[in-house]
Design a protein around this motif. Sequence first.
Motif, PDB file in Angstrom:
ATOM      1  N   ALA A   6      34.968  43.384  40.784  1.00  0.00           N
ATOM      2  CA  ALA A   6      36.400  43.454  40.507  1.00  0.00           C
ATOM      3  C   ALA A   6      36.669  43.225  39.029  1.00  0.00           C
ATOM      4  O   ALA A   6      37.473  43.923  38.413  1.00  0.00           O
ATOM      5  CB  ALA A   6      37.151  42.432  41.349  1.00  0.00           C
ATOM      6  N   THR A   7      35.985  42.255  38.456  1.00  0.00           N
ATOM      7  CA  THR A   7      36.165  41.951  37.042  1.00  0.00           C
ATOM      8  C   THR A   7      35.680  43.106  36.179  1.00  0.00           C
ATOM      9  O   THR A   7      36.350  43.507  35.227  1.00  0.00           O
ATOM     10  CB  THR A   7      35.409  40.656  36.670  1.00  0.00           C
ATOM     11  OG1 THR A   7      35.878  39.619  37.515  1.00  0.00           O
ATOM     12  CG2 THR A   7      35.643  40.280  35.235  1.00  0.00           C
ATOM     13  N   THR A   8      34.541  43.659  36.520  1.00  0.00           N
ATOM     14  CA  THR A   8      33.974  44.759  35.747  1.00  0.00           C
ATOM     15  C   THR A   8      34.863  45.993  35.810  1.00  0.00           C
ATOM     16  O   THR A   8      35.066  46.671  34.812  1.00  0.00           O
ATOM     17  CB  THR A   8      32.563  45.109  36.275  1.00  0.00           C
ATOM     18  OG1 THR A   8      31.765  43.930  36.221  1.00  0.00           O
ATOM     19  CG2 THR A   8      31.918  46.184  35.440  1.00  0.00           C
ATOM     20  N   ALA A  50      42.269  33.777  35.491  1.00  0.00           N
ATOM     21  CA  ALA A  50      41.393  33.169  36.493  1.00  0.00           C
ATOM     22  C   ALA A  50      41.494  33.829  37.869  1.00  0.00           C
ATOM     23  O   ALA A  50      40.838  33.383  38.806  1.00  0.00           O
ATOM     24  CB  ALA A  50      41.715  31.684  36.621  1.00  0.00           C
ATOM     25  N   LEU A  51      42.290  34.876  37.992  1.00  0.00           N
ATOM     26  CA  LEU A  51      42.420  35.540  39.287  1.00  0.00           C
ATOM     27  C   LEU A  51      41.074  36.109  39.720  1.00  0.00           C
ATOM     28  O   LEU A  51      40.369  36.723  38.934  1.00  0.00           O
ATOM     29  CB  LEU A  51      43.451  36.672  39.219  1.00  0.00           C
ATOM     30  CG  LEU A  51      44.899  36.276  39.047  1.00  0.00           C
ATOM     31  CD1 LEU A  51      45.771  37.523  38.951  1.00  0.00           C
ATOM     32  CD2 LEU A  51      45.367  35.390  40.181  1.00  0.00           C
ATOM     33  N   ILE A  57      44.549  40.710  41.502  1.00  0.00           N
ATOM     34  CA  ILE A  57      44.323  41.330  40.193  1.00  0.00           C
ATOM     35  C   ILE A  57      45.101  42.644  40.104  1.00  0.00           C
ATOM     36  O   ILE A  57      45.786  42.911  39.116  1.00  0.00           O
ATOM     37  CB  ILE A  57      42.822  41.554  39.936  1.00  0.00           C
ATOM     38  CG1 ILE A  57      42.108  40.216  39.802  1.00  0.00           C
ATOM     39  CG2 ILE A  57      42.598  42.416  38.693  1.00  0.00           C
ATOM     40  CD1 ILE A  57      40.599  40.314  39.789  1.00  0.00           C
ATOM     41  N   GLU A  58      45.001  43.469  41.149  1.00  0.00           N
ATOM     42  CA  GLU A  58      45.728  44.740  41.172  1.00  0.00           C
ATOM     43  C   GLU A  58      47.232  44.516  41.078  1.00  0.00           C
ATOM     44  O   GLU A  58      47.932  45.223  40.359  1.00  0.00           O
ATOM     45  CB  GLU A  58      45.389  45.532  42.436  1.00  0.00           C
ATOM     46  CG  GLU A  58      44.014  46.149  42.423  1.00  0.00           C
ATOM     47  CD  GLU A  58      43.827  47.185  41.322  1.00  0.00           C
ATOM     48  OE1 GLU A  58      44.783  47.929  41.007  1.00  0.00           O
ATOM     49  OE2 GLU A  58      42.726  47.233  40.763  1.00  0.00           O
ATOM     50  N   SER A  59      47.715  43.516  41.798  1.00  0.00           N
ATOM     51  CA  SER A  59      49.138  43.189  41.770  1.00  0.00           C
ATOM     52  C   SER A  59      49.571  42.769  40.367  1.00  0.00           C
ATOM     53  O   SER A  59      50.636  43.181  39.879  1.00  0.00           O
ATOM     54  CB  SER A  59      49.430  42.085  42.780  1.00  0.00           C
ATOM     55  OG  SER A  59      50.773  41.701  42.713  1.00  0.00           O
ATOM     56  N   ALA A  60      48.765  41.948  39.712  1.00  0.00           N
ATOM     57  CA  ALA A  60      49.078  41.496  38.352  1.00  0.00           C
ATOM     58  C   ALA A  60      49.082  42.673  37.379  1.00  0.00           C
ATOM     59  O   ALA A  60      49.942  42.759  36.495  1.00  0.00           O
ATOM     60  CB  ALA A  60      48.086  40.431  37.909  1.00  0.00           C
ATOM     61  N   LEU A  61      48.132  43.595  37.530  1.00  0.00           N
ATOM     62  CA  LEU A  61      48.083  44.767  36.656  1.00  0.00           C
ATOM     63  C   LEU A  61      49.299  45.670  36.885  1.00  0.00           C
ATOM     64  O   LEU A  61      49.860  46.209  35.923  1.00  0.00           O
ATOM     65  CB  LEU A  61      46.792  45.552  36.870  1.00  0.00           C
ATOM     66  CG  LEU A  61      45.525  44.897  36.323  1.00  0.00           C
ATOM     67  CD1 LEU A  61      44.289  45.667  36.759  1.00  0.00           C
ATOM     68  CD2 LEU A  61      45.585  44.790  34.805  1.00  0.00           C
ATOM     69  N   GLU A  62      49.709  45.825  38.140  1.00  0.00           N
ATOM     70  CA  GLU A  62      50.889  46.628  38.428  1.00  0.00           C
ATOM     71  C   GLU A  62      52.146  45.988  37.837  1.00  0.00           C
ATOM     72  O   GLU A  62      53.001  46.683  37.286  1.00  0.00           O
ATOM     73  CB  GLU A  62      51.044  46.812  39.938  1.00  0.00           C
ATOM     74  CG  GLU A  62      50.010  47.728  40.538  1.00  0.00           C
ATOM     75  CD  GLU A  62      50.008  47.718  42.058  1.00  0.00           C
ATOM     76  OE1 GLU A  62      50.916  47.095  42.655  1.00  0.00           O
ATOM     77  OE2 GLU A  62      49.099  48.325  42.643  1.00  0.00           O
TER      78      GLU A  62
END
Length: 93
Positions: A6-8, A50-51, A57-62
Amino acid sequence: TTHRMATTATRPRALELYRALLRCGRSFNDYNVREYVKRRATESFRANAALADVDAIESALEEGARELDVARRQATVYALYGGARKPSAMDVR
């Protein structure tokens, strides 16, 4: 392993979004607005660093992409109605 994948996979997208927010912030004529956009982007990315959950992570990016859209619209409005860049004592280097 899922966290590493996910991080990569999301790191380049996150960095691209962060840079786009900073570039957008630089387009504002007003020093206070420029600094606000920069501060807001930095604080948001640090808070979400730190997610680990892929969905989070997807939600934060959106959410970040929505914030970028808002900032771009505001930059356009400021450019149309804000006038020329006014020199500020904070701009002097």
